[in-house]
Write an enzyme that holds these catalytic residues in place. Structure first.
Site, mmCIF file in Angstrom:
data_model
loop_
_atom_site.group_PDB
_atom_site.id
_atom_site.type_symbol
_atom_site.label_atom_id
_atom_site.label_comp_id
_atom_site.label_asym_id
_atom_site.label_seq_id
_atom_site.Cartn_x
_atom_site.Cartn_y
_atom_site.Cartn_z
ATOM 1 N N LYS A 136 6.010 -4.597 -3.187
ATOM 2 C CA LYS A 136 5.160 -5.629 -3.786
ATOM 3 C C LYS A 136 6.028 -6.806 -4.163
ATOM 4 O O LYS A 136 7.226 -6.654 -4.415
ATOM 5 C CB LYS A 136 4.482 -5.096 -5.059
ATOM 6 C CG LYS A 136 3.224 -5.841 -5.430
ATOM 7 C CD LYS A 136 2.063 -5.394 -4.563
ATOM 8 C CE LYS A 136 0.754 -5.986 -4.978
ATOM 9 N NZ LYS A 136 -0.355 -5.218 -4.375
HETATM 10 N N1 GLU Z 1 -2.365 -6.673 -1.721
HETATM 11 C C1 GLU Z 1 -3.170 -5.691 -1.078
HETATM 12 C C2 GLU Z 1 -3.079 -4.363 -1.797
HETATM 13 O O1 GLU Z 1 -2.793 -4.317 -2.971
HETATM 14 C C3 GLU Z 1 -2.896 -5.596 0.416
HETATM 15 C C4 GLU Z 1 -1.489 -5.229 0.790
HETATM 16 C C5 GLU Z 1 -1.214 -5.357 2.275
HETATM 17 O O2 GLU Z 1 -2.100 -5.650 3.032
HETATM 18 O O3 GLU Z 1 -0.040 -5.152 2.632
HETATM 19 O O4 GLU Z 1 -3.365 -3.335 -1.256
#
Ligand code: GLU
Length: 427
Positions: free
Chosen positions: A117
């Site tokens: 993240k």
């Molecule tokens: N931000 C989204 C999540 O929390 C998508 C992450 C992604 O597609 O890599 O799942």
């Protein structure tokens, strides 16, 4: 269970931050799985944590220094994957928790990724497009030592969007000297984005709700739904819940909420939002607060905003029979227990909102193969993955008499631990 990492050589923190919550959830599932101490130690740390402080030149000529992070929780299953958020409340602890949840999320639905993240502590709503672009490009350059199509693949999250992903892709590509569409997902379609990606989290959530409703013998056409948040996830989920036959009676954004027990005209709310920048002030409903919204009479509650919304304070006043978590981490462990004792069926974040990263995976596969799929193919494959994953998690919950979050975590941790065992410890 207490919040600290019981039995693990981990630093004790003064207060309980979001990463402590993530570790606490992990420990509960690890206990039921009987996970050995060494594996607990490995999986309860984040593998890589990068903090960057970087200057951005603002439109008025002044310079501001912003702080951002990129964290990779575990790269065992494959390249790491996870979004980037821009929000004033971003902290390293939050990004670490979100990275850990991405590892579990990818494992619950069986994607060949570890979790990561990123985030920048900023209110992007007060930046001009030019400032936003400068911030994005410099943040990308700062974290470029960690990302790459075979290393770590960012995507949108809170307050980031396809345009921001396009700037990220361009910045990375410029340093490489050629276009690298696989370095990021959630891109605009002309740049190699996937059909269906924009709606994927909300759509996947509704597939999850449909599976949950079938298991509980709930007829969606006789249900009322409340949605907290009206962004990419909440807005799509509200619309698709209405299409699936449920009456959407309340929605909200960060400024407040709307309630109409007869059902909201979502097209009207969307038009009002586009005109004014908020759902608040829409004429066809009563104004309510976000706190009031969570405890309204309803059958299905979809928290699709930020973390820590359903807590020990309000959990016992929740009337919904099913909660489908569009947000990451909206429910605290104390609230989880209260909800379970009350018989509320929770579709946990790491399963319920996995549609976004699932279609990100499809986008990455399409980029690597330079071969685009149709929207029907994307949605059909997403539906299969959500339904299949539900069945596996539900079976786990029934077999071990645990709530759905612990069951989803057990499925995920079991997979990641298996990977870890097979790969062994280097050197
Ligand atoms: N931000 C989204 C999540 O929390 C998508 C992450 C992604 O597609 O890599 O799942």
């Amino acid at each position: 269970m207490v919040s600290q990492m019981t039995g693990v050589d981990a630093p004790q923190s003064e207060h309980r931050d979001l990463f402590d919550v993530a570790v606490e959830q992990f420990e509960i599932a690890a206990d039921v799985l009987g996970l050995d101490e060494d594996m607990r130690k490995i999986l309860s740390y984040c593998q890589r944590e990068l903090t960057v402080n970087f200057p951005v030149e603002m439109d008025d000529g002044s310079v501001q220094v912003f702080t951002g992070h990129r964290v990779q929780h575990n790269g065992g299953p494959g390249p790491t994957k996870g979004g980037i958020r821009y929000h004033p409340s971003v902290t390293l602890a939050e990004v670490k928790a979100l990275a850990m949840w991405m590892t579990w999320k990818c494992a619950v639905v069986g994607l060949p990724y570890g979790g990561a993240k990123g985030g920048v502590t900023v209110n992007p709503k007060i930046l001009s497009q030019n400032e936003l672009q400068n911030l994005t490009r410099r943040y990308t350059a700062e974290i470029s030592i960690m990302i790459g199509p075979n290393k770590d693949i960012p995507a949108p999250d809170v307050n980031t969007n396809p345009q921001i992903m396009a700037w990220l892709m361009d910045t990375y590509s410029m340093t490489m000297g050629y276009s690298v569409p696989g370095v990021v997902t959630g891109k605009p379609i002309v740049l190699g984005g996937s059909e269906g990606r924009n709606e994927a989290t909300g759509r996947g959530l509704v597939y999850a709700v449909q599976s949950g409703a079938a298991a509980l013998d709930m007829d969606l056409s006789k249900t009322a739904t409340v949605v907290q948040g009206f962004g990419n996830v909440g807005g799509t989920a509200a619309r698709l819940m209405a299409e699936a036959g449920s009456k959407v009676v309340a929605v909200s954004d960060q400024h407040g909420g709307l309630y109409n027990p007869a059902g909201l005209d979502l097209a009207g709310v969307t038009a009002h939002l586009a005109r004014t920048g908020s759902v608040v002030g829409y004429a066809g409903a009563d104004a309510i607060t976000n706190d009031e919204l969570l405890v309204l009479p309803c059958d299905i509650l979809i928290p699709a905003a930020l973390e820590n919304q359903i807590t020990a304070e309000n959990a016992d006043r929740i009337t919904a029979r099913m909660i489908a978590e569009g947000a990451n981490g909206p429910t605290t462990p104390e609230a989880d227990k209260i909800l379970y004792d009350k018989g509320v069926f929770v579709l946990p974040d790491i399963f319920a909102n996995a549609g976004g990263v699932t279609v990100s995976y499809f986008e990455w596969v399409q980029a690597l193969q330079a071969f685009p799929w149709t929207e029907e193919q994307v949605n059909e494959r997403l539906k299969q993955i959500m339904h299949r994953s539900f069945d596996a998690v539900y079976e786990m919950a029934r077999k071990h008499h645990v709530h759905m979050r612990t069951a989803a975590l057990m499925r995920a941790i079991d997979r990641v631990a298996e990977v870890q065992r097979l790969r062994g410890i280097y050197p």
